[in-house]
Enzyme design. Structure first.
Site, PDB file in Angstrom:
ATOM      1  CG  HIS A  17      -3.944 -23.865 -22.569  1.00 56.59           C
ATOM      2  ND1 HIS A  17      -4.706 -24.344 -22.984  1.00 56.59           N
ATOM      3  CD2 HIS A  17      -2.927 -24.509 -22.148  1.00 56.59           C
ATOM      4  CE1 HIS A  17      -3.786 -25.097 -24.095  1.00 56.59           C
ATOM      5  NE2 HIS A  17      -2.477 -24.878 -23.412  1.00 56.59           N
ATOM      6  CE  LYS A  41       3.475 -26.665 -32.138  1.00 56.41           C
ATOM      7  NZ  LYS A  41       2.752 -26.596 -30.559  1.00 56.41           N
ATOM      8  NE  ARG A  95       0.592 -31.979 -21.944  1.00 59.11           N
ATOM      9  CZ  ARG A  95       0.172 -30.933 -23.514  1.00 59.11           C
ATOM     10  NH1 ARG A  95      -0.743 -30.759 -23.435  1.00 59.11           N
ATOM     11  NH2 ARG A  95       1.314 -30.279 -23.610  1.00 59.11           N
ATOM     12  CB  SER A 133      -4.280 -27.101 -28.332  1.00 58.42           C
ATOM     13  OG  SER A 133      -4.466 -26.543 -26.796  1.00 58.42           O
TER      14      SER A 133
HETATM   15  P1  ADP Z   1      -0.201 -28.408 -25.854  1.00 60.44           P
HETATM   16  O1  ADP Z   1       0.941 -29.039 -26.138  1.00 60.44           O
HETATM   17  O2  ADP Z   1      -1.927 -28.544 -25.840  1.00 60.44           O
HETATM   18  O3  ADP Z   1      -1.654 -27.697 -27.733  1.00 60.44           O
HETATM   19  P2  ADP Z   1       0.663 -25.081 -25.232  1.00 60.44           P
HETATM   20  O4  ADP Z   1       1.557 -25.500 -26.486  1.00 60.44           O
HETATM   21  O5  ADP Z   1      -0.479 -24.346 -25.983  1.00 60.44           O
HETATM   22  O6  ADP Z   1      -1.202 -26.592 -25.577  1.00 60.44           O
HETATM   23  O7  ADP Z   1       0.948 -25.654 -24.536  1.00 60.44           O
HETATM   24  C1  ADP Z   1       1.486 -24.317 -23.223  1.00 60.44           C
HETATM   25  C2  ADP Z   1       1.001 -25.234 -21.686  1.00 60.44           C
HETATM   26  O8  ADP Z   1       0.469 -25.890 -21.827  1.00 60.44           O
HETATM   27  C3  ADP Z   1       2.694 -26.029 -21.900  1.00 60.44           C
HETATM   28  O9  ADP Z   1       3.735 -25.847 -20.495  1.00 60.44           O
HETATM   29  C4  ADP Z   1       2.324 -27.433 -21.998  1.00 60.44           C
HETATM   30  O10 ADP Z   1       2.557 -28.231 -20.875  1.00 60.44           O
HETATM   31  C5  ADP Z   1       0.893 -26.916 -21.079  1.00 60.44           C
HETATM   32  N1  ADP Z   1      -0.124 -27.387 -21.150  1.00 60.44           N
HETATM   33  C6  ADP Z   1      -1.962 -27.859 -21.832  1.00 60.44           C
HETATM   34  N2  ADP Z   1      -2.618 -28.708 -21.656  1.00 60.44           N
HETATM   35  C7  ADP Z   1      -1.942 -29.283 -20.376  1.00 60.44           C
HETATM   36  C8  ADP Z   1      -2.458 -29.791 -19.143  1.00 60.44           C
HETATM   37  N3  ADP Z   1      -4.096 -30.218 -19.986  1.00 60.44           N
HETATM   38  N4  ADP Z   1      -1.897 -30.361 -18.354  1.00 60.44           N
HETATM   39  C9  ADP Z   1      -1.200 -29.273 -17.654  1.00 60.44           C
HETATM   40  N5  ADP Z   1      -0.554 -28.615 -18.171  1.00 60.44           N
HETATM   41  C10 ADP Z   1      -1.058 -28.148 -20.029  1.00 60.44           C
END
Ligand code: ADP
Length: 164
Positions: A17, A41, A95, A133
């Site tokens: 993030h 969630k 990702r 995460s």
């Molecule tokens: P997670 O899927 O890790 O629980 P979130 O729902 O908090 O994460 O994701 C928020 C945004 O950050 C989404 O667009 C997700 O694709 C992006 N994101 C999370 N981790 C990464 C990463 N390692 N590289 C690129 N984007 C990421």
């Protein structure tokens, strides 16, 4: 004034993030990090804890980049949240291929709801790309070392939460 909304659960914020936040800071004047409440969630960290961790990690980042970063909890429709905070851009991190399918659908639906808001995708550095995460929590729960995936502050918070 270019404002982007970066939405997610951030349970907890990872180096993935932060990589995306850092990259976006070079592109916008104001970044609103939208923290989805996501009761369904069953997040490990409360909304307040997630917001606090993001704020703590973004202070230096914002001043270094010379932009404003605001953390904004939301529970409504993403596109409504974007309008509420005055964002012309929804920012998402990409990702792997697995993310693409879902994001593709989201863009399509959001465009119908409001064509004036554009979704922009960024990719993290290779060493941060695989971080999620969900996996960080799983590894930490099993006693693994997650210090390469999160900041020291978040690492400590994970240890404290999972030891109790
Ligand atoms: P997670 O899927 O890790 O629980 P979130 O729902 O908090 O994460 O994701 C928020 C945004 O950050 C989404 O667009 C997700 O694709 C992006 N994101 C999370 N981790 C990464 C990463 N390692 N590289 C690129 N984007 C990421």
């Amino acid at each position: 004034m270019r404002t982007a909304l970066y939405p997610g659960t951030f349970d907890p914020i990872t180096l993935g993030h932060i990589d995306i936040i850092r990259r976006s800071a070079a592109l916008v004047d104001k970044l609103v990090i939208g923290v989805a409440i996501n009761r369904d969630k069953g997040p490990l960290f409360s909304l307040e804890e997630r917001v606090e961790m993001i704020e703590a990690e973004c202070v230096d980042l914002a001043s270094q980049a010379g932009i404003e970063i605001v953390v904004h909890p939301f529970e409504n429709l993403l596109i409504d949240c974007a309008n509420d905070v005055g964002a012309q851009i929804i920012l998402r991190g990409l990702r792997a291929v697995a993310d693409f399918e879902y994001e593709y659908q989201m863009v399509g639906m959001n465009r119908v709801l409001d064509a004036s808001v554009e979704t922009v995708f960024l990719m993290a550095d290779a060493k941060h790309q695989a971080i999620a995460s969900k996996l960080v929590k799983e590894i930490a729960r099993l006693g693994g070392d997650v210090s390469k995936f999160v900041t020291p502050l978040v690492n400590d918070a994970l240890k404290e939460r999972l030891s109790s």
